[in-house]
Design an enzyme around this catalytic site. Sequence first.
Site, mmCIF file in Angstrom:
data_model
loop_
_atom_site.group_PDB
_atom_site.id
_atom_site.type_symbol
_atom_site.label_atom_id
_atom_site.label_comp_id
_atom_site.label_asym_id
_atom_site.label_seq_id
_atom_site.Cartn_x
_atom_site.Cartn_y
_atom_site.Cartn_z
ATOM 1 N N ALA A 30 -62.769 36.596 74.720
ATOM 2 C CA ALA A 30 -62.206 36.546 76.074
ATOM 3 C C ALA A 30 -61.335 35.305 76.235
ATOM 4 C CB ALA A 30 -63.336 36.579 77.107
ATOM 5 N N CYS B 89 -70.115 41.720 85.330
ATOM 6 C CA CYS B 89 -69.314 40.915 86.253
ATOM 7 C C CYS B 89 -70.226 40.175 87.228
ATOM 8 C CB CYS B 89 -68.334 41.800 87.016
ATOM 9 S SG CYS B 89 -67.261 40.857 88.123
ATOM 10 N N LEU C 254 -60.147 41.678 80.806
ATOM 11 C CA LEU C 254 -59.861 40.447 81.546
ATOM 12 C C LEU C 254 -59.042 40.795 82.778
ATOM 13 C CD1 LEU C 254 -58.749 38.409 78.423
ATOM 14 C CD2 LEU C 254 -60.837 37.964 79.725
ATOM 15 N N ASN D 40 -70.464 38.451 72.572
ATOM 16 C CA ASN D 40 -69.368 37.921 73.392
ATOM 17 C C ASN D 40 -69.775 36.572 73.971
ATOM 18 O OD1 ASN D 40 -68.230 38.575 76.721
ATOM 19 N ND2 ASN D 40 -66.978 37.793 75.078
ATOM 20 N N GLN E 258 -62.196 50.255 81.320
ATOM 21 C CA GLN E 258 -63.444 49.738 81.885
ATOM 22 C C GLN E 258 -63.518 50.053 83.369
ATOM 23 O OE1 GLN E 258 -64.447 45.468 82.804
ATOM 24 N NE2 GLN E 258 -65.928 45.724 81.157
#
Length: 624
Positions: free
Chosen positions: A491, A348, A262, A467, A316
Amino acid sequence: MTVSNSKRPDEGDEVPDSKRQHAEAKPESDTRSNGIAPIKPEFIVEKQNIKVDEYNDDEAEMGDRHGGDSSKENTGSKKKKRGQNKKRDLKQEHEETRLCASLIDPDSPRECKFGSKGCRFTHDIDEYLKAKPDDIEGTCPVFAAIGYCPVGLKCRWLHSHFDVETKKLVKDLEKMNKAEKENYEVNKIPGDVKYKLQKKTYEFTQSSLVIPYIDSLVQNEDNLERKREEAKEAAATFTEQPYKIAEKKRLNLSRAKIVSPLTTVGNLPYRRLMKTLGADVTYSEMALSVPLIQGTNAEWALPKAHVSEYPGFGVQIASSKHWAAAKAAEAIYKEGSHVSEVNLNCGCPIDLLYRQGQGSALMEQPARLVRILKAMNASSGDLPVTVKIRTGSKDNKNTAKTLVDRLLKENDIAAVTLHGRSRQQRYTKEADWSYIGEVGSVVKQWNEEKQEDKDRSDLPDTFFIGNGDVFTHEDWYNAVNTPGIDSVMVARGALIKPWIFEEVEAQQYLDKSASERLDMLGKFASFALEHWGSDEYGVGLARRFMCEFLSFTHRYIPVGILERLPPKINQRPPIWKGRNELETLLGSSDYKDWVKITEMFLGKTGSNFHFTPKHKSNAYEATS
């Protein structure tokens, strides 16, 4: 302000009935919109004129640091998304009179390389202390945690560890020794290594061999024969990575409690808090590969972690070039002493990265994605490589199943995480867990076939992680009990409700009191000060990131005031009041109230502090 003294049940103790909340079936006659949270009538503020802005939850995945522009969709539309504040000024100002760093500890002053006359900071300790803002009441949280305060005389709680008579800083040697063993940060890149990266003198011993080989795999249609010859030559000089796939570190993500990468809010203090609340696996904020290999300070701040995060800490990265991904993976392997995996971001959705061929853009270029993963695997030493993707780029055109099948056949990936939305969809619809299950079956079948293949049976299985929209223990268990899905990456659910993994462990809803929630925020504040420092600048950063955190936690609606369960992550509430003043304050969407909450732990806000909320605060007028 009245604060409840309710205590969280100790681990292993029976949870009181007052804390238990069980799901109730939704009455068939209930015609209320699914978009409105079902709050009990007695907690709804009457006669309200409500204006509710949309949340821009893409910011949880990207953020301001990389300059993401989410005001335009990839379709080219110039229509601005509502509910955002553009061009936020996030810089925190320093003190007007600043003390030279060589003098922050009067017991052991260092030599200033500029000298007292050439230095732009003051060398007069008495002058500095006189100009310094008044101390914040209480004990310095950093001193209380580690036995000394690294910022010394600059600390905003200086009175708690400074002997006025001797003008010496107080130090607790017992705590210092304990902190050295148990409470420290890891993956800090040495200054000389950063300098070599910046000057391009860093030796990429493995990726320098890998890159030419991967280059040769890029076929040129105008001269395929020449490319084939180049490929043969490169293959002849290519040296296998020192760690074969079977020798890399083994991950264990089966039913692991995983916090998603995040940006902005997923900082080190937040991740450290989540570890205290039951998380097994955490990830760094997304780091860009090119700035990493250029030795950029801001980028190398991201792989830093607290020692409690390891094992189970992944770094990441985002990249559009195999050479950059290979070098970044090698640097992380060499310089990151406490890293469990390197994760490639292919999900993303932000336009800036997409236009650069990074993030979700890689899903549209499978051959390039394959090359990047190959390069990373060959350069990352014993660190396994994992990947995070979306269902596809466009809505109603899922491509993840085909992509995952290809990635498994052409790479050795330790884990695949699938966010159940497309890039175009963003957060406008619920995550597609049916499709996540379909892709999970592809990975499950691949693992089964691999065990039957004698040549590949020694390779570890590939984990598959789902997710999207997991907000309750019921969501979590529904996912992990689906064949092919090994675990869930949480998340927004972990931002809005940080104790979600405690509920997973208890397998029930926990109606946390306002005081319990405030204690969590207090712990975050202490972790933030340990990380950013307890001086004026560090307090400003801690306050800013605490406000960013509160921009999500305020969205939590206590289960005790809901008419029915389960709660939904995207439901918008009418204006409500809590069971006490503190609960009402914690649910406020006004960022000025968030600042008030920070003052409970970080002292009064000074004139130098600036904060603009990422999401415009909900505005309403209550009429009598």
